[in-house]
Design an enzyme around this catalytic site. Structure first.
Site, short mmCIF file in Angstrom:
data_model
loop_
_atom_site.label_atom_id
_atom_site.label_comp_id
_atom_site.label_asym_id
_atom_site.label_seq_id
_atom_site.Cartn_x
_atom_site.Cartn_y
_atom_site.Cartn_z
N ASP A 137 6.53 -30.60 4.94
CA ASP A 137 7.14 -29.47 4.24
C ASP A 137 6.02 -28.54 3.79
O ASP A 137 4.83 -28.91 3.80
CB ASP A 137 7.93 -30.01 3.05
CG ASP A 137 8.53 -28.90 2.22
OD1 ASP A 137 9.08 -27.96 2.81
OD2 ASP A 137 8.43 -28.97 0.99
N LYS B 48 15.48 -30.38 9.88
CA LYS B 48 14.23 -31.12 9.73
C LYS B 48 14.39 -32.55 10.24
O LYS B 48 13.53 -33.08 10.96
CB LYS B 48 13.79 -31.14 8.26
CG LYS B 48 13.35 -29.79 7.71
CD LYS B 48 12.90 -29.92 6.25
CE LYS B 48 12.41 -28.61 5.69
NZ LYS B 48 11.92 -28.73 4.30
#
Length: 1069
Positions: free
Chosen positions: A380, A732
């Site tokens: 991230d 993701k």
């Protein structure tokens, strides 16, 4: 399905469960059967139980049943005691929670009861700092604004206080009326969603007319949260016991299988096939020998006619004799050493974060060696690579850029003048910054205002507005007060259109109490705000400003507004209320109604927020890339912002060495063509020394995964780095799953709740204990305080864990095969009868004591120092590629065990097989040589000796003689005085030394040849360490002094395929 909860009505409480919680897995009655069933789900445990049962058959058992039953019971007992210990602590925690005293309303007065006695519909009264005992719908608080503050770290890991609000229907009720309140709550049946609560409430007269009002998650107090900065609060219990959201959320995470464990399982299966093959061959040969030769030897007393099952006796005897080929202690030994690796990580002072007083933590102790085989790191951005300290830096208002010259808009003279002269656009921009948020102002003891926010972005905007004299000084469910140049401006908050990841914007409808003007204020991502605004010069200028700010690495928020007519608002408000009260598909209906209002917006400007990189991030990413690890950045930010952060963090190499390939397009076909073009370029440049990075956004990725997944998969495997922007949490996780499907070892790292799915999907999940809370850290396998600690976690702890586990696993198999081959060789001298050379005690002690303890000492072994490992990340390739445990290395250990068995048995037979030697003496000679030979084997394969390792290896060898000398003093044993007689004979010592010389001679020769003539990179670095040179890099070492070693190092690197210290190029490998 839904339930109806009658408020404060005892007559309807019998339909739901009480508030007793139980998280225990077992009870006293079911512990033994359930635990045994759990353990016997594993195939190996079933196999060993079958072997143990066969040992009870006297006719086929070559040794005492204790040789199998004792180790089996010890291993099962250890596992059972661990389960019982864990379950006992769960029981104590449940008991403490169930018996905690709480206050509830009974017949209009407060009574003390135990938490487990709360029933659905009871009104629970909480005091400040009390823990919430069940899921409540908030009815009232001590705060006249109808709000309270709760800490939910036990639920979602977020440490920031959350604001909970009383439903408007209950606002203003006194504590006396709250104790008498009656009504009904219509809510869904329990589920595990902590972000969603779709319900309605209706109060009975005389409190209010029968009017239904919606309830959301903001009106609830969930179990295990704590009431903070609020004197008291009360709420009605809607979910109790194990039906609370927390209770429904509990569950065991899916176990993860490491790459090393998968290989060990396959090799164990291969040993099992070998064992069956040996048993069939020897059993067949044994039966033939019995039929043809046994009756010629009268002393065998072989019957002429045996029982019907006589053909099974010899094969089953060999099955029992060869059963130790599969070591029963393998799993429990690896579990213990893996637990040690987890402790090493937690004890590492180099990974202690002084700023947050946080040390590394291992939640999952079973996958440490996977850290040493990571191929992809998916990270991230916000809060992981950056500090998540949001600072308002620049802004664009009505065509003017503020802060470009000074670097700080709050000090920009032009903006300060615009505020002083009350420029209408600037004032409306600041008003939107101060009102369009969920921030709550709290007055501290010294009368200063402190802002409590769930979003760092919103906190930065409100602080900036206050600095520019537009301060939010008071706020409740319906009224917000701004102070502008010491003048209070009061706004009525009519509606709040909450932010969602699908809408990507938030809006509020407010009414100026002075002018009666109704405004819609909106803020959000440019992709959500700009399409809802008037197209024209302002919209295009705003888009240009977004591109300008994101190019410099800033986070951007677009701010817009629209003046509403009262009739329009009333019409829309009725639709919004109906959608908000819907119990079916409420989110979709609310979003549709919001879309009708959030249109024809007038753009006010753009706010640029800075989020700086954490210390050490560029160095960490650079080092990991040198280690041959591919890095992907997955973020929800804009493309330009993500690319700029990637450049600053060394994720993207500067031109001309680095090149970026953008995958985008206005239509689906454009995206596919862009993907094909990127793949062609990637293939062409794959053999060049050029670092390629592709950039893709969430919309393009959705199209690609639907229409051209195979092409994208090939592109992903060729690219060294990737930037995926505008990603949702599910996307993701999708990308992690895509790489896993290609059999790559993945590591995902993040700090927020939106990273949890990605972290749980990856082979190894890392959570950062950051400013977004602990939700990611709690869901992860490992948690660290800063991103920079990832370098040490992977290169040091991951590599050491892999190397040690690879050695220990192969050593355990080696020592089991060694004793099995000796037994098989002896069968040739015992008429293929399946007789055991070693007695029962010696076999049991061999597995449990003599050979297991030295293996535990290897958890401290280091082939290279930590400094050398960190200075030479390219050696990570050896563990990443599985160089130390694979079919080739296993074949080497297999050959070693067979050779050592031949050496031990042949030398023992040649030296002691005469008329004066009985079988027990021969067995003791073979066993002594075996133990000493294994001590030398571990010594030769140990790189870094500590006192613990020396004691584990050679102290264990001394213990072998102490134990046998003690047992040899017992007249009733088979070993009576055996070792005593042997120790007095010089020939005994000469024999075992001859075994060691013959067994280790070839090993030393091979080791010397590899070390001198075919050195690997590790060997050369070991030479440099033993030359006592300081930790070095290739650039700072003195060539005149270490030129020969450098030549060896270059040859070694080229021989591994890591040409010119460039481990990234997979084609070179």
């Amino acid at each position: 399905m839904k339930r109806f909860v009658r408020i404060n009505d005892d007559s309807c409480q019998g339909y739901f469960c009480d508030n007793r919680i139980s998280n225990t897995k077992y009870t006293l009655v079911n512990f033994l059967p359930m635990n045994l069933r759990e353990q016997f789900r594993r195939f190996l445990n079933q196999y060993f139980l079958l072997i143990a049962c066969l040992q009870l058959w006297p006719e086929i058992a070559p040794v005492s049943p204790a040789t199998v039953w004792v180790p089996l019971l010890i291993i099962f007992s250890i596992s059972a005691m661990k389960e019982a210990w864990d379950d006992y602590f769960r029981y104590l925690a449940d008991k403490k929670a169930n018996e905690r005293e709480v206050q509830v309303v009974k017949d209009g007065i407060l009574k003390q009861i135990k938490a487990q006695e709360i029933r659905v519909g009871d009104i629970v009264w909480l005091q400040e700092n009390n823990e919430v005992p069940c899921d409540l719908v908030l009815l009232g608080t001590s705060n006249p604004q109808g709000i309270c503050y709760v800490e939910t770290s036990a639920l979602d890991g977020e440490t920031d206080l959350k604001i909970k609000t009383v439903p408007p229907i209950c606002l203003g009720l006194s504590s006396e009326l709250l104790r008498k309140i009656r009504g009904v709550i219509e809510c869904p049946n329990p589920d595990n969603n902590i972000l969603r609560f779709v319900a309605n409430i209706r109060l009975d007269p005389p409190f209010i007319e029968s009017d239904v009002q919606p309830l959301t998650i903001n009106n609830t107090l969930l179990k295990s949260s704590y009431l903070r900065i609020t004197n008291w609060a009360c709420g009605v219990a809607v979910y109790t016991g194990n039906e609370t959201i927390l209770g429904m959320s509990r569950g065991s995470p899916e176990p993860k299988l490491t790459a090393l464990d998968a290989i060990i399982d396959k090799l164990t299966a291969a040993i099992f096939v070998l064992q069956i093959f040996v048993v069939v061959i020897l059993g067949f040969a044994g039966n033939i020998w019995n039929d043809t030769q046994a009756q010629k030897h009268w002393y065998l007393m072989y019957p002429k006619e045996g029982l019907w099952y006589k053909l099974l006796v010899i094969p089953l005897r060999f099955e029992l004799l060869c059963s130790i080929m599969i070591p029963i202690s393998l799993k429990v030994t690896l579990d213990l050493v893996k637990s040690a690796y987890a402790r090493f990580i937690e004890w590492d002072e180099e990974m202690f974060d002084q700023e947050t007083n946080t040390s590394a933590h291992a939640t999952n102790s079973a996958i440490s060696e996977d850290l040493g085989q990571v191929e992809y790191v998916l990270t991230d951005k916000t809060g992981t690579l950056t500090e998540n300290k949001m600072t308002f830096r620049k802004c664009f208002i009505n065509g003017t850029y503020y802060g470009n010259q000074s670097g700080d808009a709050l000090k920009d003279v032009e903006l300060l003048n615009a505020v002083r002269t009350s420029d209408p656009y600037v004032i409306r921009f600041l008003t939107a910054m101060a009102l369009c948020n969920t921030v709550m102002p709290i007055k501290s003891g010294n009368r200063e205002i402190v802002y409590k926010a769930q979003s760092k972005d919103e906190e930065a905007l409100v602080h900036a507005a206050a600095h520019l004299h537009m301060a939010l000084i008071s706020k409740n469910c319906s009224i917000a007060v701004l102070n502008f140049w010491d003048n209070n401006i009061q706004y009525e908050i009519l509606d709040v259109l909450e932010f969602t990841s699908d809408r990507k914007k938030m809006s509020v409808v407010v009414k100026n109490c002075r002018t009666a003007e109704i405004m819609l204020l909106s803020k959000g991502a440019d992709e959500a705000i700009l399409p809802s605004s008037f197209s024209g010069p302002k919209s295009r200028a705003c888009a240009d400003a977004v591109e300008h700010y994101s190019h410099h690495g800033f986070r951007t928020l677009c701010i817009a507004y629209r003046v509403l007519q009262e009739e329009e608002y009333k019409s829309w408000s009725q639709m919004y209320k109906e959608a908000s009260c819907s119990l079916v598909d409420r989110e979709r209906e609310v979003a549709e109604v919001c879309r009708r209002l959030e249109r024809d917006l007038e753009i006010l400007g753009v706010a640029a927020i800075e989020d700086r990189l954490q210390d050490g991030v560029p160095k960490t990413l650079s080092t990991l890339r040198k280690a041959g690890i591919k890095i992907w950045m997955l973020t929800g930010d804009k493309q330009n912002t993500a690319v700029q952060i990637a450049r600053l963090s060394n994720l993207i190499a500067p031109e001309p060495k680095g090149e970026i390939l953008y995958i985008n397009g206005k239509t689906d076909d454009d995206v596919v063509l862009s993907l094909d073009r990127a793949l062609r370029i990637m293939r062409i440049t794959a053999r060049e020394n050029k670092e390629m990075t592709f950039v893709v956004d969430g919309r393009a990725l959705e199209i690609i995964l639907e229409k051209n997944k195979d092409t994208f998969t090939e592109l992903a495997t060729l690219s060294e780095t990737a930037i995926c922007c505008r990603m949702t949490p599910s996307q993701k996780a999708q990308l992690v799953g895509l790489l896993k499907s290609c059999h790559f070892r993945t590591l995902a790292i993040g700090d927020g709740g939106n990273d949890v799915r990605m972290i749980q999907q990856a082979h190894v999940g890392i959570g950062i204990s950051g400013r977004e809370g602990l939700q990611a850290a709690r869901a992860a396998d490992y948690s660290i305080g800063k991103f920079k600690f990832l370098e040490r976690l992977i290169l040091v702890h991951g590599r050491y864990s892999y190397n040690r586990t690879a050695f220990i696993a192969q050593y355990i198999v080696y020592k089991s095969l060694l004793i099995s081959f000796i037994q098989i060789l002896f069968s040739g001298s015992s008429g293929l009868s399946g007789t055991s050379l070693l007695n029962s005690f010696s076999l049991m002690a061999y597995n449990v004591l003599y050979t297991s303890i030295p293996a535990f000492g290897s958890v401290l072994d280091k082939d290279l120092s930590e400094d050398t490992v960190m200075h030479h990340p390219h050696i990570f390739y050896f563990s990443q590629a599985g160089r130390f445990l694979n079919p080739s290395t296993f074949a080497e250990w297999f050959g070693r065990s067979l050779y050592h068995a031949l050496v031990t048995y042949v030398i023992a037979v040649c030296c002691y097989c005469d008329k004066t030697c009985d079988m027990e003496e021969l067995a003791m000679v073979a066993l002594s040589g075996c133990i000493l030979l294994q001590a030398f084997v571990i010594t030769l394969d140990t790189n870094d000796f500590t006192m613990i390792q020396i004691l584990a290896i050679w102290g264990n060898f001394v213990a072998f003689y102490v134990i046998n000398l003690a047992i040899g003093l017992i007249p009733s044993t088979e070993m009576y005085m055996i070792i005593h007689r042997l120790c007095k004979q010089p020939s005994y010592w000469m024999t075992i030394l001859l075994m060691v010389a013959a067994g280790t001679g070839p090993l030393l020769a091979i080791k010397y040849f590899r070390y001198i003539y075919r050195p690997s990179t590790i060997h050369v670095l070991q030479k440099m360490e033993r030359s006592h040179c300081e930790p070095f890099t290739v650039t700072n070492i003195e060539p005149q002094q270490y030129q020969p070693l450098l030549c060896d190092l270059q040859v070694a690197i080229e021989s591994t395929g890591l040409s010119s210290f460039d481990p990234h190029n997979k084609l070179q490998r």
